[in-house]
Motif scaffolding. Structure first.
Motif, PDB file in Angstrom:
ATOM      1  N   PRO A  58      -1.150   0.235 -12.247  1.00 40.87           N
ATOM      2  CA  PRO A  58       0.208  -0.331 -12.196  1.00 40.87           C
ATOM      3  C   PRO A  58       1.167   0.623 -11.488  1.00 40.87           C
ATOM      4  CG  PRO A  58      -0.259   0.522 -14.390  1.00 40.87           C
ATOM      5  CD  PRO A  58      -1.543   0.618 -13.627  1.00 40.87           C
ATOM      6  N   LEU A  59       2.133   0.063 -10.784  1.00 42.93           N
ATOM      7  CA  LEU A  59       3.149   0.844 -10.094  1.00 42.93           C
ATOM      8  C   LEU A  59       4.482   0.707 -10.819  1.00 42.93           C
ATOM      9  CD1 LEU A  59       2.358  -0.033  -6.361  1.00 42.93           C
ATOM     10  CD2 LEU A  59       1.934   2.144  -7.513  1.00 42.93           C
ATOM     11  N   GLU A  60       5.148   1.833 -11.036  1.00 48.13           N
ATOM     12  CA  GLU A  60       6.463   1.809 -11.665  1.00 48.13           C
ATOM     13  C   GLU A  60       7.530   1.347 -10.685  1.00 48.13           C
ATOM     14  OE1 GLU A  60       7.368   5.619 -13.351  1.00 48.13           O
ATOM     15  OE2 GLU A  60       5.405   5.796 -14.314  1.00 48.13           O
ATOM     16  N   PHE A  61       7.362   1.631  -9.401  1.00 50.83           N
ATOM     17  CA  PHE A  61       8.359   1.252  -8.401  1.00 50.83           C
ATOM     18  C   PHE A  61       7.711   1.163  -7.031  1.00 50.83           C
ATOM     19  CE2 PHE A  61       8.308   5.857  -8.250  1.00 50.83           C
ATOM     20  CZ  PHE A  61       8.354   6.136  -6.891  1.00 50.83           C
ATOM     21  N   VAL A  62       8.367   0.418  -6.141  1.00 51.81           N
ATOM     22  CA  VAL A  62       7.999   0.354  -4.726  1.00 51.81           C
ATOM     23  C   VAL A  62       9.273   0.614  -3.942  1.00 51.81           C
ATOM     24  CG1 VAL A  62       7.088  -1.032  -2.839  1.00 51.81           C
ATOM     25  CG2 VAL A  62       6.149  -1.297  -5.162  1.00 51.81           C
ATOM     26  N   ASN A  63       9.295   1.729  -3.219  1.00 53.46           N
ATOM     27  CA  ASN A  63      10.481   2.187  -2.494  1.00 53.46           C
ATOM     28  C   ASN A  63      10.313   1.933  -1.004  1.00 53.46           C
ATOM     29  OD1 ASN A  63      11.900   4.398  -0.828  1.00 53.46           O
ATOM     30  ND2 ASN A  63      12.887   4.650  -2.802  1.00 53.46           N
ATOM     31  N   GLY A  64      11.388   1.510  -0.354  1.00 50.42           N
ATOM     32  CA  GLY A  64      11.328   1.304   1.080  1.00 50.42           C
ATOM     33  C   GLY A  64      12.696   1.404   1.709  1.00 50.42           C
ATOM     34  N   GLY A  65      12.697   1.327   3.041  1.00 56.33           N
ATOM     35  CA  GLY A  65      13.943   1.203   3.767  1.00 56.33           C
ATOM     36  C   GLY A  65      14.757   2.462   3.885  1.00 56.33           C
ATOM     37  N   GLY A  66      16.027   2.255   4.194  1.00 58.14           N
ATOM     38  CA  GLY A  66      17.002   3.303   4.368  1.00 58.14           C
ATOM     39  C   GLY A  66      18.348   2.652   4.628  1.00 58.14           C
ATOM     40  N   ALA A  99       3.323  -5.774   1.353  1.00 57.03           N
ATOM     41  CA  ALA A  99       2.975  -6.640   0.219  1.00 57.03           C
ATOM     42  C   ALA A  99       1.478  -6.586  -0.061  1.00 57.03           C
ATOM     43  CB  ALA A  99       3.412  -8.070   0.508  1.00 57.03           C
ATOM     44  N   ALA A 100       0.676  -6.576   0.997  1.00 54.18           N
ATOM     45  CA  ALA A 100      -0.781  -6.509   0.815  1.00 54.18           C
ATOM     46  C   ALA A 100      -1.187  -5.170   0.215  1.00 54.18           C
ATOM     47  CB  ALA A 100      -1.482  -6.722   2.151  1.00 54.18           C
ATOM     48  N   ALA A 101      -0.530  -4.093   0.621  1.00 53.97           N
ATOM     49  CA  ALA A 101      -0.835  -2.773   0.066  1.00 53.97           C
ATOM     50  C   ALA A 101      -0.467  -2.702  -1.408  1.00 53.97           C
ATOM     51  CB  ALA A 101      -0.094  -1.696   0.851  1.00 53.97           C
ATOM     52  N   VAL A 102       0.672  -3.267  -1.775  1.00 51.83           N
ATOM     53  CA  VAL A 102       1.075  -3.282  -3.188  1.00 51.83           C
ATOM     54  C   VAL A 102       0.054  -4.056  -4.019  1.00 51.83           C
ATOM     55  CG1 VAL A 102       2.807  -4.132  -4.812  1.00 51.83           C
ATOM     56  CG2 VAL A 102       3.530  -2.972  -2.727  1.00 51.83           C
ATOM     57  N   ASP A 103      -0.357  -5.214  -3.535  1.00 56.17           N
ATOM     58  CA  ASP A 103      -1.364  -6.000  -4.261  1.00 56.17           C
ATOM     59  C   ASP A 103      -2.661  -5.205  -4.425  1.00 56.17           C
ATOM     60  OD1 ASP A 103       0.334  -8.145  -4.559  1.00 56.17           O
ATOM     61  OD2 ASP A 103      -0.485  -9.274  -2.858  1.00 56.17           O
ATOM     62  N   ALA A 104      -3.080  -4.525  -3.365  1.00 53.99           N
ATOM     63  CA  ALA A 104      -4.334  -3.774  -3.418  1.00 53.99           C
ATOM     64  C   ALA A 104      -4.241  -2.620  -4.409  1.00 53.99           C
ATOM     65  CB  ALA A 104      -4.680  -3.249  -2.021  1.00 53.99           C
ATOM     66  N   ILE A 105      -3.099  -1.935  -4.439  1.00 57.18           N
ATOM     67  CA  ILE A 105      -2.940  -0.815  -5.365  1.00 57.18           C
ATOM     68  C   ILE A 105      -2.806  -1.302  -6.795  1.00 57.18           C
ATOM     69  CG2 ILE A 105      -1.422   1.101  -6.016  1.00 57.18           C
ATOM     70  CD1 ILE A 105      -0.760   1.398  -3.030  1.00 57.18           C
TER      71      ILE A 105
END
Length: 392
Positions: free
Chosen positions: A233-241, A222-228
């Motif tokens: 702007p980011l179109e998507f944030v992908n994670g997990g599996g 979450a902190a990395a997304v806020d910093a970026i």
């Protein structure tokens, strides 16, 4: 399994089968597990058949493809408009093809985690080109003791929010690139079953590590997304599996989950407490010898999965029930002796069914997949190999 066997009894092994009813049920279950909080991006390496990738990519709750090489992504982009490559590339010819094709450049997104990779891309394709869209790979591993202990895949050097922001600034400042996404894969959670047989203490330690890692990563991601987002702007944030769909999709910053193994339900995914995909992908080998009345020898069978050597990388004997491998031979290149009560009744040419430990690696061994629904084979579709494609 008996139903699948009846549907394919007339085929001569070796062959591979996908149970479409199980495949579709697994696809729906992955979406259900997100709770509607995120979409699923299909991890193509876990499927490796264009027909089956397309079948699930069209379903509600799915959006886009997560490819594993640039040549593969360019190929898939002929049919799909949203392809992200999960790993950096060093393929100069494919980069030139991407840079010289505006349509492909709009459909395919590169994965990057260092300025060195940006330099390589510029050297490979030059500066006069289509703008290339890129995604930052944020390292999702758990680091303890000031980084001296590393738990998780060794992926990206971008680990902290500060490193992510610095790299984002470098991308934005460089002509010819557009920052569009952020990805992080927590393999120490999503890829490790928390209910494997064996030591109770080892299971408890693994579960404790996974709880700690999930908590730490949620805060750091979450902190990395806020910093970026403060930079671009980011179109998507992908994670997990497949193994972490519920907890990763619960993070507010996550917009999509990269998953694919849960569609086939391979052997490594038999050992999770909170979910269990239906076994959908199988391969079949014939009995060719009877060394004794208690042993049947199967042709081949040694389709071993990648990863650290161990019994969990062996294929699973799935039918007839009650078979086991010889500890002296295991699953062999040219033969696999099988033991157990069920072996006593096997005869020459009888079929023995296996499941690969991992998902898409099965498709590197066969040219086609026989698709079964109900009591019948309803189609036969090519794998990547069957279409003459070998990407790794």
């Amino acid at each position: 399994m008996a139903q699948l066997h009846r549907a394919t009894a007339y085929l001569d092994p070796p062959f591979a089968v996908v149970d479409l009813d199980a495949y579709d049920a697994n696809a729906a279950e992955l979406v259900r597990r997100t709770g509607g909080r995120a979409t699923i991006r299909v991890a193509s390496k876990s499927v490796r058949s264009r027909d089956l990738i397309g079948r699930v990519a069209r379903k509600q709750g799915y959006q886009g493809i997560l490819a594993f090489t640039l040549p593969e992504a360019l190929w898939l982009a002929e049919d799909h408009a949203d392809v992200v490559i999960g790993y950096p590339t060093a393929d100069r010819a494919a980069l030139r093809q991407l840079a010289n094709d505006e349509r492909a450049a709009a459909r395919v997104m590169l994965m990057v985690d260092s300025v060195e990779q940006l330099d390589f891309i510029d050297d490979a394709v030059g500066h006069h080109r289509s703008r290339l869209r890129v995604c930052i790979d944020l390292d999702a591993s758990l680091e303890l003791a000031g980084g001296r202990i590393h738990l998780g895949p060794h992926r990206s050097p971008v680990h902290t929010p500060q490193q992510a922001a610095a790299f984002a600034r470098a991308i934005v400042a460089r002509p010819g690139f557009q920052l569009a996404g952020l990805m992080s894969y927590e393999g120490q959670i999503a890829g490790l079953g928390d209910n494997r047989p064996g030591s109770v203490l080892k299971r408890a330690a693994l579960r404790a590590m996974q709880r700690l890692s999930a908590s730490e990563l949620a805060f750091r991601r979450a902190a990395a997304v806020d910093a970026i987002q403060a930079i671009a702007p980011l179109e998507f944030v992908n994670g997990g599996g497949t193994g972490s769909v519920e907890q990763t999709s619960a993070e507010q910053v996550i917009t999509e989950i990269g998953a694919g193994s849960g569609l086939y339900g391979p052997g490594l995914f038999d050992f999770y407490r909170h979910f269990r995909p239906r076994p959908a992908a199988h391969f079949v080998m014939p009995v060719v010898r009877r060394p004794t009345s208690k042993i049947a020898t199967v042709l081949g069978g040694g389709w071993i999965a990648s990863g650290p050597p161990g019994d969990d990388r062996l294929p699973t004997l799935s039918w007839p029930a009650g078979l086991r491998m010889s500890p002296a031979e295991g699953a062999g290149e040219v033969q696999t002796p099988v033991l157990g009560t069920a072996a006593h009744g096997l005869r020459i040419a009888d079929h023995v069914w296996f499941r690969h430990a991992k998902a898409g690696e099965l498709c590197e061994r066969v040219n086609t997949l026989h698709l079964v629904s109900g009591n019948d084979i309803v189609d036969e579709v090519p794998t990547y190999r069957g279409e003459g494609r070998a990407f790794l």
